[in-house]
Design an enzyme around this catalytic site. Structure first.
Site, short mmCIF file in Angstrom:
data_model
loop_
_atom_site.label_atom_id
_atom_site.label_comp_id
_atom_site.label_asym_id
_atom_site.label_seq_id
_atom_site.Cartn_x
_atom_site.Cartn_y
_atom_site.Cartn_z
N HIS A 258 0.82 -1.20 0.00
CA HIS A 258 0.00 0.00 0.00
C HIS A 258 0.86 1.27 0.00
CE1 HIS A 258 -2.29 3.15 2.27
NE2 HIS A 258 -3.21 2.83 1.39
N GLU B 41 2.11 1.83 -3.42
CA GLU B 41 1.02 2.38 -4.23
C GLU B 41 0.98 3.91 -4.08
OE1 GLU B 41 -3.04 1.57 -2.78
OE2 GLU B 41 -3.19 3.68 -3.31
N HIS B 42 1.05 4.38 -2.83
CA HIS B 42 1.03 5.82 -2.60
C HIS B 42 2.23 6.51 -3.23
CE1 HIS B 42 -2.03 7.03 0.61
NE2 HIS B 42 -2.41 5.85 0.17
N GLU C 272 -4.80 7.87 7.44
CA GLU C 272 -5.71 6.95 6.77
C GLU C 272 -6.02 5.76 7.68
OE1 GLU C 272 -4.30 5.88 2.88
OE2 GLU C 272 -5.79 4.30 2.61
#
Lengths: 417, 433
Positions: B67, B70-71, B142
């Site tokens: 993740h 991905e960012h 998040e």
């Protein structure tokens, strides 16, 4: 194709072969009042639960399965000051199922609207009680969604105390106790006989045939009163602020501004673009400066409410960053007012809005919704692309100058509490 | 370029495997305005233990790396890919699951340029210690936001019961502590191992010409050099294949209005790969429908007794290496909910028999809803699961669905529902002091 079925009941057919499924929307609209909101919300739930022909949820669900998993249900909403109970049906085209599926769906819509489970001037008691209990639980559970909760609190602060905007379209807990299986019957009759009705049918259908089928519904004529769908309230001189502490991880800082520019006004598109620059797109100042550059927030955005003349900002932050976030948000608003945005950003925001608009034409529900709004406001749909293209930086600054801070709601997330 | 025509549904899919191993699929929809493209890497949050391409030893990377990657993929030395899409008027996004990472855009203009941006930013990494540090703040927010979401907590609470010692029970984004250990080096070694064309697929749906689109992509790929390296075998093994480690029951107190409860079923039998796996998935979904959907008597009984309400839902998830089902509702009767659901599951053979008359109806409804999905470019492209189901697409799914019989359900129920794999997780309102 446009067809007036009777006074106050209009049918639009949008014939297109773009989709494999068809869409039917039947919208019942009437000015929202403090008395009718909760009743109509519960009524919507009852209409989609059972009918005389399909007296249980299971019987109705089985019929929907027969219709190739057709999705037929009701919902409530608000179009400005208008309260709407909406029946929506989405189902695949006859071509991919069988000849007559469309007819069978229209039969079912008729059954749900004209043959609800009412006997001796009363809705079926057990069904009524269960649906009322479920609506109560659903309203109560909404507060568990903290983002939603913060938005609700902000609206409470922003709108005048006696405003109908204080009442959400799905109703209030306090009203539920006054409703019973008998007094909901006149609410139903009123809706069927007096509401303004707009029907939109979209898909690869035979237009004449659809008109004939809806003529058989024999809607009674009803007067369409002149009603202002736009909500107005005077700006207040002072900012109202409310802080609240809850034992949660992430804090929410929300702000409400008055933006007296409405959907049906010439400056509307300038306001849409301005919102895109401020916080309505991922290119926006709030997103880039509050979220990306300073890592202050997971979300930071603005939303323009074009039927109530309001613009809201919502952010999710850590409580130690409250002061910094508050200052930064204010700076972004001031920057847009002062015209501190590049021609490049203006161009990109317009492109992004145009892209979003064109992409929305690939979703049947959006096309139907646009038709509905345009009919209700009695104005032809705009050439949206051209209107967005035409917006200038000066117009953006002008609408931004109309922004007036009215309310701040802060949900302080503090796990030690 | 291969052409697969589905006459019954008026759709054609074109595919081609490029020299560098990238699989490209195109489904043209000429009467749409939009084009949607999604580039998926077969690498997700549970893939944390592997031998990196340039190493000899097995390593375990911190939770949340997929993740985090991905960012960080969007950010380059002198620009942000997000801005490049913005300049083209395209919307872009990305998401990470347990086993996949996807990058996508949607646009009504400049499709060729947008495809170049997509391929370029995913195929050309740039990470620095400074930008990695900054991202920790954003991802930390998040993670915290999801911690406040009771439905998210219920779901991961259940995963913690079903897979207490496996990486699936950890938030896809990792934890605030685990992401703190991530460095630019971690990102590079993970990237180099998994972000290779042969480990990716690109699915495009919308207003495009397939031959021209394939050419654009081939041209883009020819300009880049990729080392011929083997994609590492991910060392994912379940802690306990027999499911003896399943925690049968846990409770969490939280600031919620009404109690929430979930029953989970962990599948304990290994699943065949390819089309057989797809058939199994569709079969379990039909099985759950015949036991619980709103056309069967069980549903009405539970609903009318107030044990479930409109918040009731159930789902089946099947990914590389594991599969499970879950059933949840807000309810004032959490114990009864669990007893009823488990009772129905454990008597599945009789239940199927009792609801047999509904089978064709239920199957027909699922079929209709799948056909309706063909109106959504996102649904068609996102549903593609790559190698897991032998490269089948939504149109193939429809064909497989049609082949399933009620006899299949009896067999599937016997395999899938085993008492050892059943668990309950509940969230109850916190008592104020």
């Amino acid at each position: 194709m446009y067809f007036q079925l009777t006074d106050g009941v209009e049918l639009h057919i949008i014939k297109t072969s773009q989709f494999k499924s068809n869409q039917i929307v039947v919208n019942f609209g009437t000015p929202q009042t403090s008395a009718n909101t909760t009743a109509r919300s519960l009524l919507g739930d009852l209409l989609e639960t059972s009918t005389h022909k399909y007296p249980t949820q299971t019987a109705l669900a089985r019929q929907l399965s027969q219709l190739y998993g057709a999705d037929v249900g009701t919902g409530v909403g608000r179009i400005g000051t208008l309260h709407s109970v909406r029946l929506k049906a989405r189902f695949i085209n006859d071509r991919y199922s069988y000849d007559g599926l469309l007819d069978n769906v229209i039969d079912l819509i008729h059954e749900m609207l004209f043959n609800p489970l009412i006997d001796n001037e009363s809705f079926d008691e057990p069904t009524f009680n269960l649906q009322r209990a479920n609506l109560r639980s659903a309203i109560q559970s909404l507060d568990d969604d903290k983002q939603y909760y913060a938005e609700t609190q902000l609206r409470k602060l922003y709108f005048d105390d006696d405003s109908i905007m204080q009442i959400p379209s799905f109703g209030r807990l306090a009203d539920l106790d006054q409703l019973n299986a008998e007094n909901l019957v006149p609410v139903y009759r009123q809706m069927i006989t007096s509401d303004r009705i707009n029907i939109v049918v979209l898909g690869d259908v035979d237009e004449r045939h659809v008109v004939d089928r809806f003529k058989e519904f024999n809607f009674t004529p009803r007067p369409v009163a002149d009603h202002d769908m736009m909500y107005h309230q005077d700006a207040r001189p002072d900012v109202t602020q409310k802080d609240e502490i809850q034992a949660i991880n992430q804090s929410k800082l929300n702000l409400a501004y008055q933006l007296p520019v409405y959907f049906n006004e010439p400056d509307y598109y300038a306001a849409v673009v301005m919102n895109g620059i401020l916080g309505g797109t991922p290119l926006s100042k709030l997103f880039v400066n509050v979220r990306e550059k300073e890592s202050l927030a997971y979300y930071a955005s603005s939303r323009y409410h074009s039927f109530s003349g309001m613009l809201s900002i919502q952010t999710g932050i850590q409580n130690t960053n409250y002061e910094r976030a508050r200052v930064l948000i204010g700076q972004q608003v001031e920057a847009v007012k002062a015209g501190e945005f590049t021609a490049e950003l203006l161009r990109e925001v317009k492109d992004s809005l145009i892209n979003q608009f064109q992409a929305s034409l690939d979703v049947a529900g959006n096309i139907a919704e646009r038709q509905l709004i345009s009919t209700l406001l009695d104005r032809p749909a705009d050439d949206v692309v051209q209107k967005i293209e035409d917006v200038t930086a000066t117009q953006v600054m002008h609408v931004a100058s109309l922004l007036e801070l009215q309310a701040i709601y802060y949900l302080n997330g503090d796990l030690t509490k | 370029m291969n052409e697969h025509h589905y006459a019954k549904y008026d759709e054609t899919i074109y595919d081609q495997k490029l020299d560098n191993g990238l699989l490209v699929q195109v489904l043209p929809k000429r009467n749409f305005h939009k084009t949607y493209a999604i580039l998926t890497v077969d690498f997700g949050s549970i893939d944390r233990t592997f031998i990196p391409v340039n190493g000899q030893e097995l390593i375990t990377v911190p939770d949340g790396v997929a993740h985090f990657l991905e960012h960080k993929m969007f950010e380059k030395i002198d620009h942000d890919a997000f801005d490049l899409f913005g300049e083209l008027g395209a919307d872009s996004n990305a998401f990470t699951s347990f086993t996949q990472t996807s990058y996508l855009f949607s646009t009504t203009q400049h499709v060729h340029e947008s495809l170049d941006v997509l391929l370029d930013f995913v195929e050309q990494p740039y990470f620095s210690s400074q930008t990695v540090q900054k991202e920790k703040g954003i991802i930390g927010q998040e993670i915290k936001m999801y911690d406040d979401d009771p439905n998210w907590r219920l779901y991961f609470g259940m995963l913690g019961n079903l897979y207490p010692h496996d990486p699936m029970h950890i938030d896809i984004a990792g934890t605030v502590e685990s992401i703190d250990q991530i460095t630019a080096d971690t990102l590079y070694s993970t990237y180099d191992s998994f972000y290779q064309p042969a480990n990716m697929n690109l699915f495009i749906v919308g207003n495009v010409d397939p031959a021209e689109t394939m050419e654009w992509i081939a041209d883009n790929q020819k300009q880049k050099h990729f080392d011929q390296v083997t994609i590492p075998e991910v060392q994912f093994e379940l802690n306990d294949e027999t499911g003896q480690d399943v925690i049968p029951f846990r409770t969490l107190e939280m600031d919620v209005t009404r109690p929430k409860v979930m029953v989970g079923v962990r599948g304990l039998e290994p699943i065949s790969a390819g089309q057989a796996g797809l058939k199994y998935r569709l079969g379990v979904e039909l099985l759950l429908d015949i036991l619980f959907d709103d056309t069967v008597d069980n549903y009405l009984r539970l609903y009318n007794n107030g044990i479930i309400d409109d918040s009731f839902s159930y789902n089946f998830e099947m990914q590389r290496g594991f599969h499970f089902a879950y059933f949840s509702s807000d309810t004032d009767h959490i114990e009864r909910f669990a007893d009823e659901i488990i009772g129905i599951l454990e008597s599945a053979q009789q239940q199927i028999e009792a609801a047999a008359s509904q089978f064709n109806n239920i199957k027909r409804a699922v079929l209709g809803r799948m056909i309706a999905l063909l109106d959504s470019p996102e649904a068609i492209a996102n549903r593609y699961a790559g190698k897991l189901f032998g490269a089948t697409n939504l149109l193939d799914e429809i064909t497989v669905l049609e082949s399933i019989t009620i006899e299949d359900l009896y067999v599937i129920a016997r395999e899938f529902i085993q008492s050892q794999g059943i668990s309950v997780y509940q969230i109850v309102p916190r008592h104020s002091n």
